[in-house]
Design a protein around this motif. Structure first.
Motif, PDB file in Angstrom:
ATOM      1  N   SER A 124       6.053   2.358   5.167  1.00 43.77           N
ATOM      2  CA  SER A 124       6.704   3.426   5.928  1.00 43.77           C
ATOM      3  C   SER A 124       8.202   3.206   6.108  1.00 43.77           C
ATOM      4  CB  SER A 124       6.036   3.618   7.308  1.00 43.77           C
ATOM      5  OG  SER A 124       6.383   2.585   8.204  1.00 43.77           O
ATOM      6  N   LYS A 144       0.835  -1.197   0.000  1.00 43.60           N
ATOM      7  CA  LYS A 144       0.000   0.000   0.000  1.00 43.60           C
ATOM      8  C   LYS A 144       0.871   1.249   0.000  1.00 43.60           C
ATOM      9  CE  LYS A 144      -3.679   2.377   2.572  1.00 43.60           C
ATOM     10  NZ  LYS A 144      -4.474   2.387   3.814  1.00 43.60           N
ATOM     11  N   TYR A 164       3.071  10.697   3.519  1.00 43.10           N
ATOM     12  CA  TYR A 164       3.220  11.083   4.922  1.00 43.10           C
ATOM     13  C   TYR A 164       3.382  12.590   5.099  1.00 43.10           C
ATOM     14  CZ  TYR A 164       4.097   6.090   4.937  1.00 43.10           C
ATOM     15  OH  TYR A 164       3.987   4.733   4.728  1.00 43.10           O
ATOM     16  N   GLN A 198       6.985   9.778   1.065  1.00 39.77           N
ATOM     17  CA  GLN A 198       5.924   8.865   0.634  1.00 39.77           C
ATOM     18  C   GLN A 198       6.527   7.535   0.234  1.00 39.77           C
ATOM     19  OE1 GLN A 198       4.276  10.604  -3.122  1.00 39.77           O
ATOM     20  NE2 GLN A 198       5.940  12.049  -2.811  1.00 39.77           N
ATOM     21  N   GLU A 208       1.538   5.148   0.551  1.00 39.39           N
ATOM     22  CA  GLU A 208       1.004   6.185   1.433  1.00 39.39           C
ATOM     23  C   GLU A 208       1.842   7.447   1.334  1.00 39.39           C
ATOM     24  OE1 GLU A 208      -0.539   4.900   5.366  1.00 39.39           O
ATOM     25  OE2 GLU A 208       0.577   3.068   4.950  1.00 39.39           O
TER      26      GLU A 208
END
Length: 256
Positions: A199, A156, A160, A195, A158
């Motif tokens: 993470s 996924k 940040y 990103q 993401e």
């Protein structure tokens, strides 16, 4: 450097990648140019190699600025992503524009390694990005002839932070990393727009430079305006404290 609004935009249909079908995608002989930074203030090292790569001419994803095309290296079947600016015009495919992107990735990769040495339980890494040029004479879409390519990141995706004031909830490590880069360079540079996936594996950063008219880092460099916008939202956290990062005068007190 042209502004994005001054160029017409590509309009391409996006659909998911079926990686198992990669042998049906056009195959090209390409030159890949890597960039490496071994220290702030030291010259960049550029190294070229040649590969044969299958590239699907339709994108499977898009961001605000670029389309992402699936590709596979024929030598090791590594999945890759070819990234192309949505804006038309020679500058967006130029060596200067793409070297700026490669330089940003190299700096971010270096800073992430330094951060991870100091915070090993929150280690992060930016993928290696390469400037790619299609070398053969096969029929190729103009927008793919000169582009950036990097390893495909599964999982996924993401975002940040961005390159202004957006800070995602529960992304204190990303804030701390940006603050660290500013502190490490004595306020001269800051890596932002954090990103990626899981993470820990990151891509597509931007860099702000305090130096006026610094043209090394491309369109995402908002200079001190970008740095100040970050610090107006940032409050130091446990990682910042453990690294003893110098606060910016623009920061809000932690007691707020």
């Amino acid at each position: 450097e042209p502004k994005a609004s001054s160029t017409s935009a590509l309009s391409l249909e996006v659909w998911p990648a079926d990686w198992e079908e990669h042998k049906s995608w056009p195959e090209h002989r390409v030159e890949l140019v890597s960039s490496t930074l071994e220290g702030v203030g030291r010259p960049m090292r550029w190294n070229a190699c040649h590969r044969r790569v299958h590239i699907r001419p339709q994108p499977f994803a898009q961001g605000a600025m670029r389309y992402a095309f699936p590709a596979v290296d024929t030598s090791n079947l590594a999945k890759m992503v070819v990234k192309v600016y949505k804006h038309e015009g020679e500058w967006w495919r130029s060596v200067v524009a793409l070297e700026n992107d490669a330089r940003v990735h190299a700096y971010a990769h270096f800073f992430a390694a330094e951060f991870s040495k100091r915070v090993p339980d929150r280690a992060i890494e930016f993928v290696r990005a390469f400037r790619m040029k299609i070398m053969d004479g096969t029929e190729t879409c103009d927008y793919l002839k000169c582009s950036m390519v990097e390893p495909f990141i599964p999982g996924k995706y993401e975002k940040y932070t961005n390159n202004l004031s957006y800070l995602a909830p529960d992304a204190e490590w990303a804030e701390a990393f940006s603050h660290f880069t500013w502190h490490f360079t004595k306020g001269q540079l800051m890596v932002v727009d954090i990103q990626g996936a899981k993470s820990t594996i990151l891509t597509d950063p931007q860099i702000h430079s305090r130096k006026p008219d610094d043209d090394r880092f491309g369109h995402g460099n908002l200079g001190t305006q970008g740095m100040d916008a970050f610090f107006l939202q940032h409050k130091c956290n446990d990682i910042c404290d453990s690294l003893q990062l110098q606060p910016s005068p623009m920061q809000r007190p932690n007691s707020d």
